[in-house]
Write a protein that holds these residues in place. Structure first.
Motif, PDB file in Angstrom:
ATOM      1  N   MET A   1       0.815  -1.201   0.000  1.00 25.17           N
ATOM      2  CA  MET A   1       0.000   0.000   0.000  1.00 25.17           C
ATOM      3  C   MET A   1       0.858   1.264   0.000  1.00 25.17           C
ATOM      4  SD  MET A   1      -2.972  -1.030   2.715  1.00 25.17           S
ATOM      5  CE  MET A   1      -3.918   0.440   2.407  1.00 25.17           C
ATOM      6  N   LEU A   2       2.075   1.169   0.544  1.00 21.30           N
ATOM      7  CA  LEU A   2       2.987   2.306   0.592  1.00 21.30           C
ATOM      8  C   LEU A   2       4.073   2.079  -0.432  1.00 21.30           C
ATOM      9  CD1 LEU A   2       3.686   4.953   2.031  1.00 21.30           C
ATOM     10  CD2 LEU A   2       5.009   3.639   3.670  1.00 21.30           C
ATOM     11  N   SER A   3       4.084   2.874  -1.499  1.00 17.47           N
ATOM     12  CA  SER A   3       5.063   2.676  -2.558  1.00 17.47           C
ATOM     13  C   SER A   3       6.448   3.108  -2.089  1.00 17.47           C
ATOM     14  CB  SER A   3       4.667   3.471  -3.796  1.00 17.47           C
ATOM     15  OG  SER A   3       4.761   4.860  -3.543  1.00 17.47           O
ATOM     16  N   PRO A   4       7.498   2.468  -2.597  1.00 17.21           N
ATOM     17  CA  PRO A   4       8.858   2.854  -2.216  1.00 17.21           C
ATOM     18  C   PRO A   4       9.170   4.311  -2.533  1.00 17.21           C
ATOM     19  CG  PRO A   4       8.884   0.694  -3.250  1.00 17.21           C
ATOM     20  CD  PRO A   4       7.496   1.229  -3.406  1.00 17.21           C
ATOM     21  N   SER A   5       8.664   4.824  -3.652  1.00 15.40           N
ATOM     22  CA  SER A   5       8.951   6.216  -3.998  1.00 15.40           C
ATOM     23  C   SER A   5       8.339   7.174  -2.990  1.00 15.40           C
ATOM     24  CB  SER A   5       8.426   6.517  -5.406  1.00 15.40           C
ATOM     25  OG  SER A   5       7.024   6.294  -5.481  1.00 15.40           O
ATOM     26  N   LEU A   6       7.080   6.901  -2.568  1.00 17.15           N
ATOM     27  CA  LEU A   6       6.442   7.753  -1.569  1.00 17.15           C
ATOM     28  C   LEU A   6       7.132   7.607  -0.217  1.00 17.15           C
ATOM     29  CD1 LEU A   6       4.185   9.692  -0.719  1.00 17.15           C
ATOM     30  CD2 LEU A   6       2.718   7.698  -0.331  1.00 17.15           C
ATOM     31  N   ALA A   7       7.485   6.373   0.143  1.00 15.12           N
ATOM     32  CA  ALA A   7       8.166   6.143   1.414  1.00 15.12           C
ATOM     33  C   ALA A   7       9.492   6.885   1.482  1.00 15.12           C
ATOM     34  CB  ALA A   7       8.386   4.640   1.626  1.00 15.12           C
ATOM     35  N   GLN A   8      10.248   6.855   0.397  1.00 17.22           N
ATOM     36  CA  GLN A   8      11.536   7.548   0.367  1.00 17.22           C
ATOM     37  C   GLN A   8      11.346   9.061   0.456  1.00 17.22           C
ATOM     38  OE1 GLN A   8      14.605   6.309   0.610  1.00 17.22           O
ATOM     39  NE2 GLN A   8      15.312   8.438   0.647  1.00 17.22           N
ATOM     40  N   GLU A   9      10.318   9.564  -0.196  1.00 19.09           N
ATOM     41  CA  GLU A   9      10.052  11.008  -0.144  1.00 19.09           C
ATOM     42  C   GLU A   9       9.684  11.433   1.268  1.00 19.09           C
ATOM     43  OE1 GLU A   9       7.146  14.360  -2.263  1.00 19.09           O
ATOM     44  OE2 GLU A   9       7.048  12.245  -2.860  1.00 19.09           O
ATOM     45  N   ILE A  10       8.821  10.648   1.943  1.00 19.37           N
ATOM     46  CA  ILE A  10       8.417  10.970   3.311  1.00 19.37           C
ATOM     47  C   ILE A  10       9.614  10.909   4.254  1.00 19.37           C
ATOM     48  CG2 ILE A  10       7.024  10.210   5.277  1.00 19.37           C
ATOM     49  CD1 ILE A  10       4.958   9.186   3.243  1.00 19.37           C
ATOM     50  N   ALA A  11      10.383   9.826   4.150  1.00 16.73           N
ATOM     51  CA  ALA A  11      11.523   9.642   5.052  1.00 16.73           C
ATOM     52  C   ALA A  11      12.568  10.732   4.850  1.00 16.73           C
ATOM     53  CB  ALA A  11      12.148   8.262   4.823  1.00 16.73           C
ATOM     54  N   GLY A  12      12.877  11.061   3.602  1.00  9.54           N
ATOM     55  CA  GLY A  12      13.880  12.083   3.333  1.00  9.54           C
ATOM     56  C   GLY A  12      13.458  13.444   3.822  1.00  9.54           C
ATOM     57  N   ASP A  13      12.215  13.840   3.537  1.00 12.17           N
ATOM     58  CA  ASP A  13      11.743  15.165   3.954  1.00 12.17           C
ATOM     59  C   ASP A  13      11.628  15.276   5.464  1.00 12.17           C
ATOM     60  OD1 ASP A  13      11.606  15.781   1.294  1.00 12.17           O
ATOM     61  OD2 ASP A  13       9.416  15.659   1.133  1.00 12.17           O
TER      62      ASP A  13
ATOM     63  N   LEU B   1      13.134   6.167   9.149  1.00 14.69           N
ATOM     64  CA  LEU B   1      13.205   4.939   8.358  1.00 14.69           C
ATOM     65  C   LEU B   1      11.802   4.363   8.236  1.00 14.69           C
ATOM     66  CD1 LEU B   1      15.757   2.089   8.669  1.00 14.69           C
ATOM     67  CD2 LEU B   1      13.384   1.587   9.227  1.00 14.69           C
ATOM     68  N   ILE B   2      11.429   3.924   7.048  1.00 18.04           N
ATOM     69  CA  ILE B   2      10.102   3.343   6.810  1.00 18.04           C
ATOM     70  C   ILE B   2      10.287   1.955   6.217  1.00 18.04           C
ATOM     71  CG2 ILE B   2       7.931   3.556   5.535  1.00 18.04           C
ATOM     72  CD1 ILE B   2       8.292   6.568   5.584  1.00 18.04           C
ATOM     73  N   THR B   3       9.534   0.980   6.762  1.00 20.51           N
ATOM     74  CA  THR B   3       9.599  -0.393   6.252  1.00 20.51           C
ATOM     75  C   THR B   3       8.230  -0.829   5.750  1.00 20.51           C
ATOM     76  OG1 THR B   3       8.964  -1.655   8.220  1.00 20.51           O
ATOM     77  CG2 THR B   3      11.247  -0.843   8.114  1.00 20.51           C
ATOM     78  N   ASP B   4       8.227  -1.926   4.977  1.00 26.76           N
ATOM     79  CA  ASP B   4       6.954  -2.529   4.596  1.00 26.76           C
ATOM     80  C   ASP B   4       6.528  -3.522   5.663  1.00 26.76           C
ATOM     81  OD1 ASP B   4       8.525  -4.792   4.247  1.00 26.76           O
ATOM     82  OD2 ASP B   4       8.513  -4.678   2.048  1.00 26.76           O
TER      83      ASP B   4
ATOM     84  N   GLY C   1      12.219   3.177   2.631  1.00 26.30           N
ATOM     85  CA  GLY C   1      12.488   4.608   2.642  1.00 26.30           C
ATOM     86  C   GLY C   1      13.337   4.966   3.842  1.00 26.30           C
ATOM     87  N   SER C   2      14.338   5.832   3.651  1.00 26.21           N
ATOM     88  CA  SER C   2      15.210   6.210   4.760  1.00 26.21           C
ATOM     89  C   SER C   2      15.938   7.505   4.432  1.00 26.21           C
ATOM     90  CB  SER C   2      16.226   5.106   5.055  1.00 26.21           C
ATOM     91  OG  SER C   2      17.139   5.523   6.058  1.00 26.21           O
ATOM     92  N   GLY C   3      16.111   8.345   5.475  1.00 24.91           N
ATOM     93  CA  GLY C   3      16.939   9.529   5.307  1.00 24.91           C
ATOM     94  C   GLY C   3      18.369   9.161   4.976  1.00 24.91           C
ATOM     95  N   ASP C   4      18.795   7.976   5.435  1.00 23.58           N
ATOM     96  CA  ASP C   4      20.107   7.405   5.079  1.00 23.58           C
ATOM     97  C   ASP C   4      19.850   6.401   3.956  1.00 23.58           C
ATOM     98  OD1 ASP C   4      22.527   6.178   4.844  1.00 23.58           O
ATOM     99  OD2 ASP C   4      22.598   5.405   6.901  1.00 23.58           O
ATOM    100  N   SER C   5      20.067   6.841   2.714  1.00 20.44           N
ATOM    101  CA  SER C   5      19.697   6.024   1.560  1.00 20.44           C
ATOM    102  C   SER C   5      20.407   4.676   1.516  1.00 20.44           C
ATOM    103  CB  SER C   5      19.972   6.792   0.265  1.00 20.44           C
ATOM    104  OG  SER C   5      21.336   7.167   0.188  1.00 20.44           O
ATOM    105  N   SER C   6      21.532   4.529   2.241  1.00 25.67           N
ATOM    106  CA  SER C   6      22.261   3.257   2.234  1.00 25.67           C
ATOM    107  C   SER C   6      21.472   2.147   2.915  1.00 25.67           C
ATOM    108  CB  SER C   6      23.635   3.414   2.908  1.00 25.67           C
ATOM    109  OG  SER C   6      23.481   3.726   4.289  1.00 25.67           O
ATOM    110  N   ARG C   7      20.484   2.507   3.730  1.00 26.89           N
ATOM    111  CA  ARG C   7      19.700   1.495   4.446  1.00 26.89           C
ATOM    112  C   ARG C   7      18.500   0.982   3.641  1.00 26.89           C
ATOM    113  NH1 ARG C   7      18.655   3.098  10.589  1.00 26.89           N
ATOM    114  NH2 ARG C   7      18.295   0.830  10.654  1.00 26.89           N
ATOM    115  N   VAL C   8      18.176   1.652   2.531  1.00 26.75           N
ATOM    116  CA  VAL C   8      17.052   1.212   1.694  1.00 26.75           C
ATOM    117  C   VAL C   8      17.367  -0.162   1.102  1.00 26.75           C
ATOM    118  CG1 VAL C   8      15.701   1.694  -0.365  1.00 26.75           C
ATOM    119  CG2 VAL C   8      16.388   3.569   1.137  1.00 26.75           C
ATOM    120  N   GLY C   9      16.414  -1.087   1.229  1.00 34.10           N
ATOM    121  CA  GLY C   9      16.598  -2.443   0.727  1.00 34.10           C
ATOM    122  C   GLY C   9      17.134  -3.414   1.755  1.00 34.10           C
ATOM    123  N   THR C  10      17.471  -2.918   2.968  1.00 29.87           N
ATOM    124  CA  THR C  10      17.976  -3.804   4.034  1.00 29.87           C
ATOM    125  C   THR C  10      16.799  -4.286   4.887  1.00 29.87           C
ATOM    126  OG1 THR C  10      18.371  -1.965   5.579  1.00 29.87           O
ATOM    127  CG2 THR C  10      20.161  -2.574   4.058  1.00 29.87           C
TER     128      THR C  10
END
Length: 407
Positions: free
Chosen positions: A1-13, A23-26, A33-42
């Motif tokens: 329900m929460l797309s990765p693009s929206l999650a990344q935008e929310i987390a970054g802002d 940090l946002i997970t499914d 999504g994460s303010g620290d982009s290196s954590r995306v996908g972990t």
């Protein structure tokens, strides 16, 4: 329900605003999504239990070391529709970030709900567009009407109810070449105002059973449920309300065509095609009006069906001497008004907005030129059809059919 693009935008802002990494997970604990982009996908192990229990959790440094992909901070469930669809975590000392937790959680859930509503609305619009397109192109030899009835029922629409098809055409008026560059800077385009146009139509046609969809840029179709007490006059008034509101927007004009009531898929197909025909014909014979009913244009519809060459012969053989007169348009309008007013002199004069003596003068002139009395109905009807054919001018406009979704 929460797309990765929206999650990344929310987390970054959000991370940029509060100064702590968000940090946002499914629902499976994967970071999307994460303010620290290196954590995306972990993998964020603490989120699995938070999703299961739907309860927030805090982790100090020692607790975080024992969990995969977890750092000190707080993790809260994201709830949508009573279910946990993911988590939001804030990195930092629990005592420092706990005060931000509920705020970030609520803001993220609000954005999530808005995203879901937008996606649902877009999906509903697409489904409505497909349904209307299938009805417009309906061929009983290709698809069964019951199949479309079933598909409509899945969307919440009952095609067996009494409905009338309406077609709206919205255009941006042409602009002289020397003003086009300045006009483009401030004028709306049909693509940009599409949602606004749908909203405007939807505010007037607000019945839950009304099917509203765009069929092409600048074209909106409506399959309007006609209430038991509803009339075609009230429907025409509703259409005028829509066209007036759209016309109030800078640089736009709108017209509407109205078909006839129907209670079957085949009938709705005919009604929609008639609505598009009313738009096309109405623009050619009644340019001053914004709303056209096919019931007022049936004779014109039949005339266009016989072909341009046949219409030309009718006009040439019946009105050749009249068309040679300098006041032919006035004579043509007089014949038309005489017939459409039931051969009544007073009503014809009122329709033409002239004195009755002017009508008498014109009728005498017509009779002298043609050599036949206008009170002879067969003569008058032949002249009437020729006048309509003359006003119709060119042949069938197939481009209108293509834009409106018809065959």
């Amino acid at each position: 329900m929460l797309s990765p693009s929206l999650a990344q935008e929310i987390a970054g802002d959000t991370s940029a605003v509060i100064g702590f990494n968000v940090l946002i997970t499914d629902a499976e604990g994967m970071v999307i999504g994460s303010g620290d982009s290196s954590r995306v996908g972990t993998f964020h192990e603490a989120s699995v239990e938070v999703v299961r229990s739907q309860e927030p959790a805090t982790h100090n440094a020692s607790q975080a070391q024992q969990l995969r992909g977890v750092r000190p901070g707080v993790t809260l469930p994201l709830i949508a529709g009573g279910q946990a669809v993911g988590t939001v975590g804030i990195t930092g000392t629990p005592a420092q970030v706990r005060r931000f937790g509920l705020l970030v959680k609520r803001q993220t859930e609000i954005l999530l709900r808005e995203s879901v509503m937008l996606r649902s609305r877009l999906l509903a619009e697409r489904a409505g567009e497909k349904l209307l397109a299938d009805i417009a192109a309906y061929d009983p030899e290709v698809v069964e009407g019951d199949f479309l009835v079933f598909r409509a029922a899945e969307l919440g629409f009952d095609l067996r109810l009494r409905r009338v098809a309406v077609a709206f055409e919205v255009t941006v008026p042409s602009v002289p070449v020397h003003r086009q560059s300045a006009h483009r800077q401030g004028a709306p385009t049909l693509a940009l105002v599409r949602s606004e146009l749908l909203r405007t139509v939807g505010e007037v046609f607000a019945d839950p059973q009304d099917i509203i969809a765009t069929t092409a840029p600048g074209w909106i179709g409506v399959l309007h449920r006609l209430p038991a007490a509803g009339s075609m006059a009230s429907l025409a008034a509703d259409c005028r309300r829509v066209t007036d509101v759209i016309a109030a927007q800078d640089g736009l004009t709108a017209r509407a065509g109205i078909g006839e009531p129907a209670t079957s898929v085949g009938g709705l197909h005919d009604s929609y095609q008639d609505a598009c025909e009313a738009l096309r014909l109405g623009n050619r014979v009644a340019g001053g009006s914004a709303v056209h009913l096919i019931t007022d244009l049936r004779v014109h519809q039949v005339l266009t069906a016989v072909g341009q060459s046949a219409r030309n012969r009718l006009v040439d053989r019946t009105t050749a001497d009249l068309r040679a007169q300098p006041d032919w348009p006035a004579l043509r309008d007089t014949i038309t008004a005489w017939c459409e007013s039931g051969f009544n002199l007073v009503r014809a004069a009122a329709a033409l907005h002239v004195h009755r003596n002017t009508v008498v003068y014109r009728m005498n002139k017509i009779e002298q030129i043609t050599g036949r009395p206008l009170r002879e109905h067969r003569t008058t009807m032949a002249l009437y059809l020729a006048c309509l054919a003359d006003r119709l001018g060119g042949g069938t406009d197939s481009a209108v059919r293509r834009r409106s979704g018809g065959r």
